[in-house]
Design a protein around this motif. Sequence first.
Motif, PDB file in Angstrom:
ATOM      1  N   ILE B 221      34.785  42.065  30.854  1.00 31.97           N
ATOM      2  CA  ILE B 221      33.392  41.681  31.501  1.00 31.97           C
ATOM      3  C   ILE B 221      32.322  42.222  30.163  1.00 31.97           C
ATOM      4  N   ALA B 222      31.899  41.105  29.706  1.00 40.91           N
ATOM      5  CA  ALA B 222      31.087  41.356  28.607  1.00 40.91           C
ATOM      6  C   ALA B 222      29.564  41.864  28.883  1.00 40.91           C
ATOM      7  N   ALA B 261      29.408  32.516  32.848  1.00 42.38           N
ATOM      8  CA  ALA B 261      30.398  31.808  32.827  1.00 42.38           C
ATOM      9  C   ALA B 261      31.893  32.494  32.636  1.00 42.38           C
ATOM     10  N   SER B 262      31.838  33.086  31.321  1.00 41.48           N
ATOM     11  CA  SER B 262      33.013  33.956  30.845  1.00 41.48           C
ATOM     12  C   SER B 262      33.245  34.981  31.960  1.00 41.48           C
ATOM     13  N   TYR B 265      34.440  34.086  35.156  1.00 47.50           N
ATOM     14  CA  TYR B 265      35.986  33.774  35.244  1.00 47.50           C
ATOM     15  C   TYR B 265      36.857  35.368  34.882  1.00 47.50           C
ATOM     16  N   GLU B 266      36.486  36.148  34.380  1.00 44.83           N
ATOM     17  CA  GLU B 266      37.112  37.492  34.362  1.00 44.83           C
ATOM     18  C   GLU B 266      37.213  37.767  35.627  1.00 44.83           C
TER      19      GLU B 266
END
Lengths: 472, 277
Positions: B221-222, B261-262, B265-266
């Motif tokens: 998770i960024a 979004a990234s 997704y994760e």
Amino acid sequence: MILQLLRDYGYTITVDEAIEIYRSTAMCSTPDEIKTAIKTIISKNKEEFVMFDEIFEQVLAKQRNWLQELNNELVEINRGYIPHELTHPDMELLQANPSCPQPIGGIAVGAGTGLATITGLVDPESLLQFQSNYKQVFKKLMTEGVSAAADTIVNRYLTAFATNFQEIFKTKEKILDHVAQVLNQINPLVKRQVMGLLEEEVNRQLAEVISKNPKLKIQSLENLDFMLLQDTAEVRKRLYLLGKKLASQVKRKQVKGKHSIDMRKTIRANLQNGGVFLDLKLKKRRKERPRLIVLTDVSPSTVYATRLFLTVIEEIKTLFQNVQYFEFIGSCINVTSEYKDGSSINESIENALSKWSLVNSGKQSSNYQLALQQFLQDEHLKLTPSTIVIMLGDLRDWLGGWRNGKPLSLNSFVKIRDQSRLFFVLNPEFHSNWNTGDSIVSHIQNSGIQVQEVTTISQLEDSLKFILSAVS
Amino acid sequence: MMINQEMLKEQHYIADQQTTTVTDIATRLEKPILVEGPPGTGKTTLAKAIAGATQKQLIRIQCYEGITAEQVIGEFNYSKQLLAIQMGKNTDINDLFTAEYFINRPLLIAMNTPSVLLIDEIDRADEEFEAFLLEALGEFQITVPELGTIPAKHKPIVVLTSNGTREISHALRRRSLYLYLDYPDTLKEKQIIQTHIPQIDLMLVDKIIRTVQRLRNSDKIANPPSVAETIEFAKALMILGEEFIEPEKITQLTGILLKTASDHYEANKLLSKQSTN
């Protein structure tokens, strides 16, 4: 010498800061507050801030009378304000220029450190043997005793694989946990007896290692080679920021460019002023955005660098008119739709990689000859004089054929070079390994194609800056 | 003036001993505090809390790419100068470049009134702007060529915040006290949620914190959920019902915690893995 010790650990402590510490200690009432005061004054970034606690626990707190020693040292420095009483070596500097905040001593690289990394202790040999093998620790524990097992944990695992102080301690916990789990399966009683001793021994050895090696160099994430970077959110975030930075730099250049006067519009607009040019109309800059083709090697040796590279590309793609994505190993596939449809870059990368399950051959070993032939024959390929082609690959043509001492893939390389505006190869392999074994780097370079080493984020940034200079 | 934990708590800011000590020392040493940390960990709120605790006015400079010194110090009022010329009020050109025709902007105002100066997201500003701040933050004075050097009448308590978009220069770091605010531990986060939502069930708070920390601990998770987002999540659960924290329904609310979004997704991968396990 507490301050000197901290300098040895990489902290840059100026005379000004030493005096600030002196002033602040007078305001603090408990050792904890003094610790926080020193920490906040000498730390310049997150790594130094976090590292301080570890150094304090492992080294300073173990010294008797650290507070008294620090106090004596600070009194000595502060006395520097009375020139005739100067005794401290640092005072020569102060005497020369009392307001001079020059850093004295220390080996820190100072500002600009991202994710700090201790490289002083890293043994390249042990890095190559990287395995998350906790059984070895367990085996040592059973055969050679607690001390040997602790030694294995400290030397073989922690110092070799840790990326910073925090990481060392996290890793220690992780390994001890795993050993505890294995012991628990055998006999919980043994676990209770052994684990306490093992942890104690690990801590003792760790403190010894850290205190014997104070000159731990702090290296920034940007200069750390891809091999040591883990595919964590932090790395991806850094790359995302790099992409954003590059994109905004190019956009700013485009906006800042000089505009010439549009005479036709200026005359029209100034008719109402009786022909006096009060209102100048400038020509709008036409942005010529080139096409981009990204050709990435996804063989096991480069797939990781490819992932990092594509994260940056995701952010700079808006600078181009159209981006096409291709992946190759022994064959080449067009994955543009996977990148267009993916809701995130991670998803796109996963989807593109999963497309390889549909490919019958060419999944195992690199074959640049076949892969580039397939690339050039792709029905959707738009290779025009306004196209920039960036290839990320190690140029190791394992299965490609050779004729007259030249790789057969060279023809395809030359074709791409001739048909595009710029063809640039980024090589995620160390320069020292180029032109060894099946590497074809020299042949590609001799044909006028630029090959750049990208084993670190800063090298990637430099290369992309160069490529983007063609866009702005 | 001393600042302690109680004073900050009265401003609904739960500070640990370290934050309190740094704040207190910075106030007394008259040094700026450079606060870094992930978004949503209370950096800006700390400045607001200090302003509340010291009963000083909060002056905020929100930095962005392209912000200039004129926008924060001030500029000459051209209309007023033009008007003065037309009225024949000032015949000498030098009289037009005096404090009378100068519009004070936040930095200059902060130097003239007892205040807390929040320079928010300094990393978003250009390097030129950061260099300009060195004089103001190091010497507490500002130089305007036409007006000369203006020393601060009241030294403000300065709080600089940064999210790490860009590396801050060593010169600025050296002039500041450094504070890194990380995500709070379980106990502190519990206190924060209870302070904001006093009627919340303690069991639910535990579940929320466990979920949030699971996301924060993930390497994938960024942009992990911030404290503010955790509070929003807790409020949403209070409205929709506790069952939305269960693995089957939680994915419907991940939008409150994660904003890309990234990360979605994760997170969905992570949370669905949890439910199958």
